[in-house]
Design a protein around this motif. Sequence first.
Motif, short mmCIF file in Angstrom:
data_model
loop_
_atom_site.label_atom_id
_atom_site.label_comp_id
_atom_site.label_asym_id
_atom_site.label_seq_id
_atom_site.Cartn_x
_atom_site.Cartn_y
_atom_site.Cartn_z
N VAL A 212 42.19 91.28 61.80
CA VAL A 212 42.70 89.85 61.62
C VAL A 212 44.24 89.90 61.79
O VAL A 212 44.92 89.20 62.52
CB VAL A 212 42.27 89.04 60.41
CG1 VAL A 212 42.91 87.89 60.40
CG2 VAL A 212 40.86 88.88 60.48
N LEU A 213 44.87 90.87 61.10
CA LEU A 213 46.41 90.89 61.07
C LEU A 213 46.77 91.17 62.50
O LEU A 213 47.71 90.54 62.83
CB LEU A 213 46.75 91.89 60.09
CG LEU A 213 48.24 92.28 60.08
CD1 LEU A 213 49.01 91.24 59.68
CD2 LEU A 213 48.48 93.20 59.01
N SER A 214 46.16 91.97 63.18
CA SER A 214 46.59 92.34 64.74
C SER A 214 46.31 90.93 65.33
O SER A 214 47.55 90.94 66.20
CB SER A 214 45.76 93.22 65.17
OG SER A 214 45.84 93.69 66.36
N ILE A 215 45.41 90.22 65.30
CA ILE A 215 45.45 89.04 66.25
C ILE A 215 46.38 88.12 65.75
O ILE A 215 47.08 87.39 66.53
CB ILE A 215 44.06 88.36 66.10
CG1 ILE A 215 42.93 89.48 66.53
CG2 ILE A 215 43.72 87.18 66.70
CD1 ILE A 215 41.41 89.11 66.35
N CYS A 216 46.61 87.93 64.41
CA CYS A 216 47.58 86.76 64.06
C CYS A 216 49.00 87.26 64.27
O CYS A 216 49.90 86.57 64.60
CB CYS A 216 47.34 86.49 62.40
SG CYS A 216 45.76 85.80 61.90
N ASP A 217 49.28 88.35 64.24
CA ASP A 217 50.58 89.05 64.40
C ASP A 217 51.07 88.57 66.24
O ASP A 217 52.03 88.07 66.43
CB ASP A 217 50.71 90.41 64.48
CG ASP A 217 52.05 91.07 64.70
OD1 ASP A 217 53.06 90.37 64.19
OD2 ASP A 217 52.26 92.09 65.07
N SER A 218 49.76 88.87 66.84
CA SER A 218 50.19 88.57 68.30
C SER A 218 50.32 86.94 68.60
O SER A 218 51.05 86.48 69.27
CB SER A 218 48.95 88.98 69.18
OG SER A 218 49.14 90.32 69.19
N VAL A 219 49.44 86.11 67.93
CA VAL A 219 49.48 84.93 68.06
C VAL A 219 50.67 84.24 67.59
O VAL A 219 51.17 83.24 68.39
CB VAL A 219 48.00 84.19 67.16
CG1 VAL A 219 48.20 82.74 67.25
CG2 VAL A 219 46.87 84.53 67.97
N GLU A 220 51.18 84.55 66.19
CA GLU A 220 52.24 84.02 65.87
C GLU A 220 53.52 84.36 66.82
O GLU A 220 54.29 83.29 67.11
CB GLU A 220 52.66 84.43 64.42
CG GLU A 220 53.58 83.52 63.53
CD GLU A 220 54.99 83.88 64.05
OE1 GLU A 220 55.63 82.84 63.76
OE2 GLU A 220 55.43 84.92 64.47
#
Length: 704
Positions: A624-632
């Motif tokens: 989830v952190l990996s996805i949110c890092d890229s999204v933000e």
Amino acid sequence: MAGKKFTNLFKRKGKTGNRAIILIGSLLLGCFFFIATASNVTTRNYDVQVYDTASETIRSPITIENEAETERQRQEAGQQIDDRYTVSAEITKAKTDAVDEIFTAIGQVNDSEKSTDKRVEDIKQLLSESIKEELTDQQIAQLVQIPTEERQVSEKVFKDAMTDFLEDGVKRDEVQQTQEEMRERIGYADVSSTTKEALRSLTSFAIVQNASFDAQATASQKAEARQNVASVMIRAGEVIVQEGQTITNDVYEELKLVGLLNSTRNVLPLIGLVLLITLLTGILTFETIHTTKKNAGTNKSVLLFVFLLICVSVILLKLISVIGSTETHHYLLLPTAVAAVLFRHLLSERFAICYAIVYSILAGVILNDEIPGSLNMEAALYFLFAQLAAVYAIRNVKDKGAMAKALLFLASVQIISVLLFVFFAFEKYTWDVIILYCGFAALSALLTVILVAGILPFAETGFGVLSETKLLMLSKPNHPLLKKILTDAPGTYHHSIMVANLSEAACEAIGANGLLARVGAYYHDLGKTRQPQLFIENQMGRKNPHDHLSPRQSAEIIIRHPYDGAKMLQDNHFPKEIVDMAKQHHGTSLLKFFYYKEKEYNKDVTEDTYRYPGPRPATKEIAVLSICDSVEAAVRSMKEPTQEKIRSLVDSIIKDKLMDGQLDCAPLTMQDLQEIKEAICQALTGIFHSRIEYPDEEKVKEVN
């Protein structure tokens, strides 16, 4: 072969190994519970005879009616009822009328010149035949001799006495006695002795049997008396014989009645105990599996510690029950909430609450003074309130102020629980006893806080458990490393806060650990503080240093930041889960910008040169952190983010990571990814919502 498979089952990592340990541990725990509570639900048999001396105080294990004693008391109650008699009103009236007739006749024949015999004959002529048959001439002659001036008084005295005796009823065997009593009463009259003798002579005529035995009324009264006798009950816990007393026939019969002399044990209580223990261990098993499933980092040593701590807690209960009776209330001293608080920090709050309920039920069984069929509800509720209060109150053991408040709250709850049962009890307690019990409760609260504060840090360190308390401490903005990020790389700090918000929301949507994701996001880019100016969010409009570096040099700097951050976290003794989040949040993803930039002039360049070494995200939280890092980062670069653009961007990033294999090691399902997407989009929509465009001051002036 079977033994080897069994051994391999424990060596497995992940869900299968933990689940096997949990199931076997639950089976052993159930057996331990059964051994600890079996004596509390079964009756003990005594080898005694009549006239033996009781070697110990024996109590009744059950509540049962002593039918023989009940019948004996009812027989006694029936025998104490006197026979019932019916007073004949006809006889009473007949005698009263006859006496009236006699005195009337005497009054009519008042010629004193006539002889006594002549007057007797004249009176007899006036009397009815029935009276003449019962009354002798001598009795009439004596009545005639009563002086005229005493005749009215004597008549009243006689009639009043006769009426009183006849209305009370005269039984057959009481006729003579009643006549004598009436004669004595006449003797007190204020008349002459001659008149008294005349009246006494008439007593045998006036006083006759007028009360007959009423069999039906007597039987009815005896039956009512028998019914009014309450059943003689032997209550559970009632002392049948004290230590040192002689066992009489009655005591022996009571022992026999309650089953203490029966050599054949009743298996039904044991069956009931097995069902109860199955239910309790089932609750613990389910909650343990649920907790380990949610907290993937739970290791086998933690499960072993939980097992041993539960056993120790139950052993303490058993020791208290063996040392003395519950009447001394020594169980109030037990710091029973220690285990529940440790379980809350080592496993989860939900498991701690379930354990508190299970332990309280066991306490009610074990502390029942070995009276089968009874529960010590006072002890059970006291332990339940104490444990729930401790689980709620004791959170941050390193904050002295918070621990002082927790001690005050816990002591208050336990003292209130004690007072509650003291005031509810029928037994009257003296004030010194009440103060003693409240002191026990307060001391128990103090021991609980001290033991938790002393044990929890060592347990967390020894088992490598990342508790909620520790995560909350790491999330404080005044933590040195967070201050370092804020001062050295303010852009990275803001980015980390935004990623933390997104990650927590997404993790909570799929049932992962939201707090762990938030704290990991705070530190995931710590490595950027080594060279903060080389990362675009920290350049603040300044020239980009990468313009003067080759793509490969830039890639080496950027690819190094997850591992620099992990190294810094390890040097500061951070939990492994946080270190892994810093190391794995980029997985083996490709630095596309610099890769394609070099490919413009070097067609032979390979992707491996521009990929992070990994490893790829291995847990839900890191994925989830990996996805949110890229999204933000991607959303921040958008000029006019709208809901449609944000949703399309999030969807493309998740698909890109799936196609690149970055989520292959994470235990995520397609449903989880969909929920992650929805949670991220909802959070970003709230952040980038549309705002009202206010006119500037010059336009306002023009309008006015």
